[in-house]
Design an enzyme around this catalytic site. Structure first.
Site, PDB file in Angstrom:
ATOM      1  N   GLU A  45      -9.565  29.750 -39.496  1.00 32.91           N
ATOM      2  CA  GLU A  45      -9.678  30.289 -38.144  1.00 32.91           C
ATOM      3  C   GLU A  45      -8.297  30.438 -37.507  1.00 32.91           C
ATOM      4  O   GLU A  45      -7.449  29.534 -37.610  1.00 32.91           O
ATOM      5  CB  GLU A  45     -10.549  29.352 -37.304  1.00 32.91           C
ATOM      6  CG  GLU A  45     -10.868  29.849 -35.909  1.00 32.91           C
ATOM      7  CD  GLU A  45     -11.833  28.924 -35.179  1.00 32.91           C
ATOM      8  OE1 GLU A  45     -12.340  29.331 -34.120  1.00 32.91           O
ATOM      9  OE2 GLU A  45     -12.077  27.804 -35.662  1.00 32.91           O
ATOM     10  N   LYS A 114     -15.797  35.930 -32.300  1.00 34.30           N
ATOM     11  CA  LYS A 114     -16.583  34.708 -32.351  1.00 34.30           C
ATOM     12  C   LYS A 114     -17.653  34.737 -31.266  1.00 34.30           C
ATOM     13  O   LYS A 114     -17.370  35.105 -30.114  1.00 34.30           O
ATOM     14  CB  LYS A 114     -15.669  33.496 -32.172  1.00 34.30           C
ATOM     15  CG  LYS A 114     -16.281  32.151 -32.529  1.00 34.30           C
ATOM     16  CD  LYS A 114     -15.206  31.065 -32.502  1.00 34.30           C
ATOM     17  CE  LYS A 114     -15.767  29.718 -32.925  1.00 34.30           C
ATOM     18  NZ  LYS A 114     -14.712  28.660 -32.933  1.00 34.30           N
ATOM     19  N   CYS A 175     -16.412  29.006 -37.605  1.00 32.83           N
ATOM     20  CA  CYS A 175     -16.390  27.575 -37.269  1.00 32.83           C
ATOM     21  C   CYS A 175     -17.624  27.098 -36.499  1.00 32.83           C
ATOM     22  O   CYS A 175     -18.665  26.851 -37.075  1.00 32.83           O
ATOM     23  CB  CYS A 175     -15.113  27.231 -36.513  1.00 32.83           C
ATOM     24  SG  CYS A 175     -14.726  25.451 -36.544  1.00 32.83           S
ATOM     25  N   SER A 357       5.587  -6.659 -36.458  1.00 35.24           N
ATOM     26  CA  SER A 357       5.402  -7.953 -35.797  1.00 35.24           C
ATOM     27  C   SER A 357       4.849  -9.035 -36.711  1.00 35.24           C
ATOM     28  O   SER A 357       4.839 -10.200 -36.327  1.00 35.24           O
ATOM     29  CB  SER A 357       4.445  -7.777 -34.616  1.00 35.24           C
ATOM     30  OG  SER A 357       3.128  -7.495 -35.090  1.00 35.24           O
ATOM     31  N   ASP A 361      -1.968  -4.784 -36.814  1.00 38.77           N
ATOM     32  CA  ASP A 361      -1.773  -3.389 -36.422  1.00 38.77           C
ATOM     33  C   ASP A 361      -0.473  -2.818 -36.978  1.00 38.77           C
ATOM     34  O   ASP A 361      -0.455  -1.725 -37.540  1.00 38.77           O
ATOM     35  CB  ASP A 361      -1.797  -3.264 -34.894  1.00 38.77           C
ATOM     36  CG  ASP A 361      -3.175  -3.562 -34.314  1.00 38.77           C
ATOM     37  OD1 ASP A 361      -4.157  -3.411 -35.051  1.00 38.77           O
ATOM     38  OD2 ASP A 361      -3.257  -3.948 -33.136  1.00 38.77           O
TER      39      ASP A 361
END
Length: 706
Positions: A45, A114, A175, A357, A361
């Site tokens: 697209e 579209k 889409c 750290s 995470d």
């Protein structure tokens, strides 16, 4: 007698407004398709301008340059003798449409706008485009003079039509139209269309591939036919990663599967299929044939061309394949890594800087970079010259060839453990061990001198010296002392990102990586403008629950034993004083909620559209065996109070890879206010009233038993 057709669909790594690069990739895909014998080529697209142009669609330049690229495509010898289906914005009678432009041998066959625009979540197509509302109708579109000179056409059909070649009929979807309740392929199939095409700009979300594959296969299971899906791939310049997954299906089975995550800029899938298989499949579905007898016909654009060859008896046809799905852990290891690679090579920075750290995470973030290095080495080993060229440009080494991910990681990733007097030896050791195992260039330093200097300025001006709560200070002092450490880490991170390579005699700067997960962002459990403030964040759209599973996956898949200690350690910010050398602060105690609960709150708030009262009602049933109504109420009220008090932090979130539909990133996705009445008096009163009624009823039931 068979009618074998070879068709091609693509996944292209297009970049918004990179008209030159986009043209090059489109031409490459057409050339590959032709070399594989295809006579129809479908692209993603809006591939000419790049899907994510956003408000650049308003600019006349975007339309102008798209037309210029189309002209170059029409003139190229590469596009001869193959039907080319490309995507671009088109202005028709002063209205802007998201279109497919289908052409053959320098003649435009059809411009198909579209009909259903994506306008939810990350998508804002109705902001820039208008849907074509005239079903099964076309009108003449006046071509600009620059195209008239190439095509020898004054006007071309514009609207909702299908192509009729000598041997078959082809219809387009774009889409979102596949996702609508009554997709165009239903009526097109009933009207005799045998090949459906879908050009997509569909981004990656964890666990989304199943839905996409199910929609395509079901479209051809009920109605028969061949279905081609093309998709954008890569980072288009924003938070989204488009994950390819191009495919070809027929009669409910998949015959070609593209990669979901890949560093290849151009991927072309082809399949050779027999149209007679479509016709025989449809012949025995009597309900379909009865519906077909009543359907309104589509306008047909006749095309003087055949998709099949006249001498095709000995041509082999493609066999069905079993779709291979990635686990969520694999998706996290691949998607954000590809996104990081696009950011790195397109920004032309020399690598990444990561505050490591020793917690989950930042370890997950380090693993994503290491996974990126593995993918780069694999791509180079498989002969991807573009990836090799990009690596050499990034590192400014024209003869370098990456072979070992650890060695490459040492060149691209600098990790830094920023200790304070509140840091434990355990987190320092875990960070150092993980850095050693992935090969990053690791630095350890103390931020205490900087913290003392800043606090000294405050004390000099005010005459007061704040102390932690553990030392008798107030909650305001305690929070301020935590925040100053976090913010100093951000300043140091950017200083080192800009100058650490300079200090080592290397060129360039580093992109600072953020490490806040989606659940912490949702609650606002972060310091505004601390080291969560970065250039980009590869894990900012991933839940803590999924990150934990991902780190476990990396420990086993990548052989990183340092991750075992990180997985078993409690999540902590380490911003308050240690107790006898041990961590006294944990994230979940600070928040008053678990990370698992936060994921549930996030999905109910965003996906289920739940406010405080409706969330309370839903959780009463969900947690009926673990919490009393009063406990549920307290958790809901705590969440909404914290969420609304900290909502302002969402306006400054680092741009993050979008992986969860409950992301609170307000810049593009979560369009809610950031100033609330955090007491929620009306809503919380409704919850309290309901709790009292439930408790009274429970007491009555007990009294009746007595």
């Amino acid at each position: 007698m068979g009618r074998k057709v070879t068709v091609a669909t693509c996944a292209l790594n297009q970049w918004a407004l990179d008209f030159e690069g986009n043209l090059h990739r489109i031409l490459r895909s057409i050339e590959i398709a032709k070399n594989k014998g295809a006579r129809y080529r479908l692209g993603p697209e809006l591939e000419i301008c790049g899907y994510g142009c956003w408000d650049h669609y308003y600019e006349s330049d975007t339309l102008l340059h798209s037309l210029e690229v189309l002209k170059a495509l029409l003139e190229s010898p590469v596009t001869q003798d193959i039907i080319c289906d490309v995507g671009m914005p088109v202005m028709h009678r002063n209205v802007r449409y998201n279109c497919r432009v289908i052409f053959l041998n320098r003649r435009i066959l059809l411009i198909r706008p579209k009909t259903a625009l994506a306008n939810q979540a990350n998508y804002r197509e109705l902001r820039w485009f208008t849907p074509w509302a005239r079903s099964r109708q076309t009108e003449e579109h006046l071509l600009p003079r620059t195209l008239q000179d190439v095509t020898n056409q004054d006007t071309v059909p514009f609207g909702d039509a299908v192509l009729a070649t000598w041997d078959t009929c082809v219809g387009s979807e774009i889409c979102e139209e596949l996702w609508t309740p009554h997709s165009p392929h239903i009526d097109m199939g009933l009207d005799g269309v045998e090949i459906f095409t879908n050009a997509s700009g569909s981004h990656h979300v964890l666990r989304k591939a199943h839905t996409r594959v199910d929609l395509v296969t079901m479209a051809t299971t009920k109605n028969g036919g061949i279905y081609l899906l093309a998709n954008q791939k890569g980072c288009d310049g924003d938070r989204l990663y488009y994950d390819g997954c191009a495919m070809v299906a027929m009669n409910g089975s998949v015959f070609a599967q593209g990669a979901q995550f890949s560093l290849d800029d151009v991927e072309v899938l082809t399949a050779t299929l027999d149209l007679e298989d479509v016709r025989s499949y449809r012949a025995e579905i009597s309900s379909r044939n009865l519906a077909a007898s009543r359907v309104s016909p589509y306008p047909r654009v006749k095309v003087d061309f055949a998709l099949s060859c006249s001498e095709d008896l000995l041509q082999p046809v493609s066999a069905p394949v079993q779709w291979r799905y990635h686990s969520p852990e694999e998706e996290i290891s691949l998607g954000p890594a590809c996104w990081l690679w696009d950011f790195l090579r397109r920004s032309r920075q020399a690598g990444f800087f990561l505050p490591l750290s020793g917690g989950l995470d930042s370890a997950a973030c380090a693993c994503v970079v290491y996974s990126m290095c593995r993918q780069v080495c694999q791509a180079v080993a498989s002969g991807n010259e573009e990836v090799l060229a990009d690596v050499r440009v990034i590192l400014d080494q024209s003869s370098y060839t990456p072979q070992d991910p650890r060695e490459l990681c040492g060149r691209l990733l600098t990790t830094c453990y920023m200790a304070s007097e509140n840091s434990s030896q355990e987190t320092c050791r875990r960070a150092r061990e993980l850095a050693g195992q992935i090969g990053s260039h690791h630095v350890g330093l103390s931020i205490d001198p900087a913290v003392r200097a800043v606090l000294g300025i405050f004390s000099l001006v005010t005459g007061k010296s704040p102390v932690f709560a553990a030392q008798g200070g107030s909650s305001r002092e305690n929070l301020a002392l935590q925040n100053v450490q976090a913010r100093i880490r951000m300043v140091i991170a950017y200083l080192f990102a800009q100058l650490s390579l300079w200090s080592r005699g290397a060129r360039g700067g580093l992109l600072v990586l953020g490490t806040t997960n989606v659940d912490e962002s949702l609650l606002g459990y972060l310091t505004k403008y601390d080291c969560s403030s970065a250039d980009i964040n590869p894990i900012g759209g991933v839940s803590k629950t999924d990150l934990r599973a991902f780190v476990q996956f990396c420990m086993e898949r990548f052989q990183l034993p340092a991750l075992q200690g990180i997985l078993s350690a409690p999540a902590t910010a380490e911003l308050e004083p240690l107790a006898n050398g041990q961590v006294s602060q944990t994230d979940e105690e600070d928040m008053g909620l678990t990370y698992v609960e936060l994921s549930i709150f996030g999905r109910l708030r965003k996906t289920a559209k739940a406010g405080p009262y409706s969330m309370f009602c839903k959780l009463l049933n969900m947690w009926t065996n673990t919490c009393t109504p009063r406990q549920v109420a307290e958790k809901v009220k705590r969440f909404f109070s914290k969420y609304s008090m900290n909502r302002h932090k969402m306006t400054t979130l680092t741009p993050a890879y979008h992986a969860e539909n409950y992301s609170p990133d307000d810049n593009r996705f979560d369009l809610r206010p950031f100033l609330y009445n955090a007491a929620w008096p009306w809503q919380f009163q409704r919850i309290d009233t309901q709790v009292l009624q439930l408790e009274w009823k429970a007491q009555q039931d007990l009294d009746d038993l007595d």
